[in-house]
Design an enzyme around this catalytic site. Sequence first.
Site, PDB file in Angstrom:
ATOM      1  N   THR A  83       0.867  -1.164   0.000  1.00 15.61           N
ATOM      2  CA  THR A  83       0.000   0.000   0.000  1.00 15.61           C
ATOM      3  C   THR A  83       0.910   1.222   0.000  1.00 15.61           C
ATOM      4  O   THR A  83       1.970   1.188   0.633  1.00 15.61           O
ATOM      5  CB  THR A  83      -0.913   0.038   1.241  1.00 15.61           C
ATOM      6  OG1 THR A  83      -1.356   1.377   1.490  1.00 15.61           O
ATOM      7  CG2 THR A  83      -0.192  -0.438   2.487  1.00 15.61           C
ATOM      8  N   THR A  85      -0.094   4.416   1.071  1.00 18.47           N
ATOM      9  CA  THR A  85      -0.370   5.265   2.225  1.00 18.47           C
ATOM     10  C   THR A  85       0.352   4.801   3.483  1.00 18.47           C
ATOM     11  O   THR A  85       0.894   5.626   4.233  1.00 18.47           O
ATOM     12  CB  THR A  85      -1.890   5.324   2.499  1.00 18.47           C
ATOM     13  OG1 THR A  85      -2.545   5.920   1.372  1.00 18.47           O
ATOM     14  CG2 THR A  85      -2.197   6.141   3.742  1.00 18.47           C
ATOM     15  N   CYS A 197      -1.809   5.061  -5.399  1.00 13.31           N
ATOM     16  CA  CYS A 197      -2.617   4.237  -4.499  1.00 13.31           C
ATOM     17  C   CYS A 197      -2.774   2.917  -5.220  1.00 13.31           C
ATOM     18  O   CYS A 197      -3.066   2.896  -6.427  1.00 13.31           O
ATOM     19  CB  CYS A 197      -3.972   4.882  -4.229  1.00 13.31           C
ATOM     20  SG  CYS A 197      -5.069   3.834  -3.259  1.00 13.31           S
ATOM     21  N   GLU A 199      -4.907   0.754  -5.494  1.00 12.94           N
ATOM     22  CA  GLU A 199      -6.193   0.411  -6.111  1.00 12.94           C
ATOM     23  C   GLU A 199      -6.471   1.173  -7.407  1.00 12.94           C
ATOM     24  O   GLU A 199      -7.342   0.766  -8.183  1.00 12.94           O
ATOM     25  CB  GLU A 199      -7.356   0.677  -5.134  1.00 12.94           C
ATOM     26  CG  GLU A 199      -7.522  -0.327  -4.025  1.00 12.94           C
ATOM     27  CD  GLU A 199      -6.579  -0.078  -2.861  1.00 12.94           C
ATOM     28  OE1 GLU A 199      -6.349  -1.005  -2.079  1.00 12.94           O
ATOM     29  OE2 GLU A 199      -6.059   1.053  -2.751  1.00 12.94           O
TER      30      GLU A 199
END
Length: 231
Positions: A83, A85, A197, A199
């Site tokens: 990820t 973040t 990100c 996704e």
Amino acid sequence: MKTIGMLGGMSWESTTSYYKALNQGVKDALGGLHSAKICMVSVDFAEIETLQHQGDWPETANILIKAAMAVEAGGADFLLICTNTMHKVADDIEKNISIPILHIADATAEKLKHDKITCVGLLGTKFTMEQDFYKGRLADKHNIEVLIPEPSQRKVIHDVIYSELCLGKINKASRTQYLQIIQSLFDRGAQAVILGCTEIALLVLQQHTNVPLYDTTKIHAETAVNFALSQ
């Protein structure tokens, strides 16, 4: 072959992409029935997401430190935090394990530098876009200028990630909004745009725009495969 450690589940939608890319990369390199050696801990993203929006980063770090220690104990030779973040707490994790972390921003920066990109747009959660742990690393360590969307655009990017993409929802109207924001970054001087990100690449593909896109999931996985297969 080294064993790849994965901190997954943030969200599991993108962790699936990682798992496929890692195994496909090893298969492409070695052929036959070869696949990646992986040790993974997948966390409950609902817990992480709540703490993110409460600003309780120390507790997110505690959760991921425990998970990383379990991955190391399981035999991993290095670690991927799957990820963008949560690289906010990468330094905290790194202090508590003895295996190296392949940092997603560093992997992306090396690709950008190889392609002679010196000014890039950044899409991601509001944490990634607005805080310094990611764009500051690109600027300070790699000398890459980073442009981020305008405040109203950042809200769109962030909300779509959490309310749609992390739930596996692909919305054409959201793609249109993302593409408009990507174009606006290009018009402001970005030579390319980072899909910062894991996704976002579920929604926006290179075929959707003429602006060069850098898919951090793909880049991170490729870097991991190369490291896993290196002597």
